[in-house]
Motif scaffolding. Structure first.
Motif, PDB file in Angstrom:
ATOM      1  N   ASP A 139       0.839  -7.877  -2.215  1.00  0.00           N
ATOM      2  CA  ASP A 139      -0.024  -7.926  -1.024  1.00  0.00           C
ATOM      3  C   ASP A 139      -1.062  -9.035  -1.148  1.00  0.00           C
ATOM      4  N   GLN A 140      -1.647  -9.137  -2.344  1.00  0.00           N
ATOM      5  CA  GLN A 140      -2.664 -10.177  -2.553  1.00  0.00           C
ATOM      6  C   GLN A 140      -2.054 -11.573  -2.432  1.00  0.00           C
ATOM      7  N   LEU A 141      -0.845 -11.740  -3.008  1.00  0.00           N
ATOM      8  CA  LEU A 141      -0.186 -13.047  -2.918  1.00  0.00           C
ATOM      9  C   LEU A 141       0.139 -13.399  -1.472  1.00  0.00           C
ATOM     10  N   LEU A 142       0.616 -12.385  -0.714  1.00  0.00           N
ATOM     11  CA  LEU A 142       0.933 -12.637   0.701  1.00  0.00           C
ATOM     12  C   LEU A 142      -0.323 -13.036   1.470  1.00  0.00           C
ATOM     13  N   LYS A 143      -1.420 -12.306   1.211  1.00  0.00           N
ATOM     14  CA  LYS A 143      -2.677 -12.598   1.903  1.00  0.00           C
ATOM     15  C   LYS A 143      -3.150 -14.016   1.607  1.00  0.00           C
ATOM     16  N   TRP A 144      -3.170 -14.392   0.335  1.00  0.00           N
ATOM     17  CA  TRP A 144      -3.674 -15.717  -0.030  1.00  0.00           C
ATOM     18  C   TRP A 144      -2.705 -16.816   0.417  1.00  0.00           C
ATOM     19  N   GLY A 145      -1.412 -16.509   0.362  1.00  0.00           N
ATOM     20  CA  GLY A 145      -0.441 -17.514   0.810  1.00  0.00           C
ATOM     21  C   GLY A 145      -0.588 -17.825   2.288  1.00  0.00           C
ATOM     22  N   LEU A 146      -0.727 -16.770   3.111  1.00  0.00           N
ATOM     23  CA  LEU A 146      -0.892 -16.989   4.555  1.00  0.00           C
ATOM     24  C   LEU A 146      -2.226 -17.657   4.864  1.00  0.00           C
TER      25      LEU A 146
ATOM     26  N   SER B  85      -2.666 -21.175   6.815  1.00  0.00           N
ATOM     27  CA  SER B  85      -3.487 -21.307   8.021  1.00  0.00           C
ATOM     28  C   SER B  85      -4.497 -22.436   7.865  1.00  0.00           C
ATOM     29  N   ILE B  86      -5.158 -22.471   6.696  1.00  0.00           N
ATOM     30  CA  ILE B  86      -6.123 -23.552   6.458  1.00  0.00           C
ATOM     31  C   ILE B  86      -5.414 -24.905   6.457  1.00  0.00           C
ATOM     32  N   GLY B  87      -4.194 -24.924   5.890  1.00  0.00           N
ATOM     33  CA  GLY B  87      -3.439 -26.184   5.855  1.00  0.00           C
ATOM     34  C   GLY B  87      -3.132 -26.710   7.252  1.00  0.00           C
ATOM     35  N   VAL B  88      -2.800 -25.796   8.187  1.00  0.00           N
ATOM     36  CA  VAL B  88      -2.518 -26.227   9.569  1.00  0.00           C
ATOM     37  C   VAL B  88      -3.763 -26.841  10.198  1.00  0.00           C
ATOM     38  N   ILE B  89      -4.919 -26.172   9.974  1.00  0.00           N
ATOM     39  CA  ILE B  89      -6.176 -26.702  10.549  1.00  0.00           C
ATOM     40  C   ILE B  89      -6.514 -28.062   9.947  1.00  0.00           C
ATOM     41  N   VAL B  90      -6.344 -28.186   8.632  1.00  0.00           N
ATOM     42  CA  VAL B  90      -6.630 -29.468   7.961  1.00  0.00           C
ATOM     43  C   VAL B  90      -5.695 -30.554   8.470  1.00  0.00           C
ATOM     44  N   LEU B  91      -4.427 -30.198   8.678  1.00  0.00           N
ATOM     45  CA  LEU B  91      -3.453 -31.184   9.163  1.00  0.00           C
ATOM     46  C   LEU B  91      -3.822 -31.681  10.564  1.00  0.00           C
TER      47      LEU B  91
END
Length: 334
Positions: free
Chosen positions: A26-33, A37-43
């Motif tokens: 669950d923690q990995l899924l949360k941090w991965g998503l 999301s941050i990557g899309v905003i940065v892009l």
């Protein structure tokens, strides 16, 4: 303290409690998503800043507002005013919206409310297949079939309704209207699919209540289906508008590629996406011309951004209105 009836408490240290290591996925899924999301905003931010940086040579000569609102696009004279391109983009997109959205919503209504069950599946697939047709095919079909077939009807309309604004005069072959008509056909699958999904969520109790009170089928649609689906339909229309604003190849083939503001909807014109597609090859050796095309892409990016923000605002506003309308009804029922 005794537990409430109907509840089950898990004793501390019980074998039913998940160990700390078991929560790792669950923690990995949360941090991965979160990272995605941050990557899309940065892009998006990088894309935006890069467009501004690459557009500096033309902005240094004309300024941003001079570039957007100047009326002369003549690369051979080093004149870069994008107003005819912006106007062409807005006119063709508006025509697409006026023609395409009513047809798409009517199609969605027919499929969800009136269509026989055995026809519903094939008809849905056929409408969705319109989205799979390449845009260059739409453009060629428009150029070789629609333009010659519709030109007599366009000329009749232009002569008969010449008293209307933006109508009258000689009809060009490629023009704003043909480009808008092609775009209308292209946005129908998007708007129809979103409208259909939203209409499918209308509670059956609302529709059955309207019919039980003696409403006809059309009255049930008008009172129960359309008000409930208004936000989704608006969002779908705005997404269709964004699709129409950004369309390139089909518009390039049928709009006429004339960098002037046409007098009527049957005049030749140009659009932001079409000028980028047509002139990018010849602009490679001219830094200012290349920067002007990138600046046209920046204006296109901003237009699309505003359209999507407007769609989000309209959908949110409609959802709030629906929630506010449900509260009094729930109170009366209680």
């Amino acid at each position: 303290m005794a537990s409430a009836p109907g509840t089950v408490e898990t004793p501390r240290g019980s074998s039913l409690q998940r160990p700390r290591g078991g929560r790792l996925p669950d923690q990995l899924l949360k941090w991965g998503l979160t990272i995605l999301s941050i990557g899309v905003i940065v892009l998006i931010a990088y894309f935006f800043l890069r467009l501004i940086d690459e557009s500096r040579p033309v902005f240094a000569e004309t300024g941003f507002f001079g570039f957007v609102f100047d009326n002369a696009w003549v690369p051979s004279k080093n004149l870069y005013g994008a107003l005819p391109l912006v106007v062409g983009t807005l006119i063709t997109s508006a025509i697409a919206l006026v023609i395409g959205v009513p047809i798409a919503v009517a199609t969605a209504l027919f499929i969800t409310e009136l269509c026989p069950a055995r026809v519903k599946g094939p008809l849905t697939v056929l409408v969705e297949m319109l989205a799979a047709v390449p845009s260059v095919v739409y453009g060629l079909w428009g150029f070789f079939f629609l333009i010659p077939k519709l030109r007599p009807a366009e000329q009749w309309f232009s002569d008969t309704f010449s008293f209307l604004p933006f109508v009258g005069g000689t009809v060009s072959g490629p023009n704003y209207f043909i480009a808008g008509l092609i775009l209308a056909i292209m946005i129908i699958p998007i708007v129809s699919a979103i409208s259909r999904e939203v209409m499918a969520t209308v509670p059956s109790e609302n529709k059955e209540a309207a019919l039980a009170l003696g409403a006809t089928r059309w009255e049930m649609i008008r009172m129960a289906v359309l008000p409930y689906s208004r936000g989704g339909i608006t969002g779908g229309a705005m997404l269709g508008l964004g699709r129409a604003i950004g369309e390139t190849i089909a518009v390039t083939i049928v709009i006429g590629n004339a960098p002037v503001i046409g007098d009527t909807i049957f005049s030749q014109g140009y659009s932001l996406a079409a000028v980028i597609a047509n002139e990018f090859g010849e602009a490679a050796s001219d830094p200012v011309h290349r920067a002007a095309l990138i600046a046209a892409g920046l204006v296109l990016f901003l237009l699309t951004l505003f359209v999507n923000a407007g769609a989000r605002w309209l959908v949110t506003r409609a959802e709030r209105g629906q929630r506010a309308a449900r509260k009094p009804a729930a109170g009366m029922a209680g």
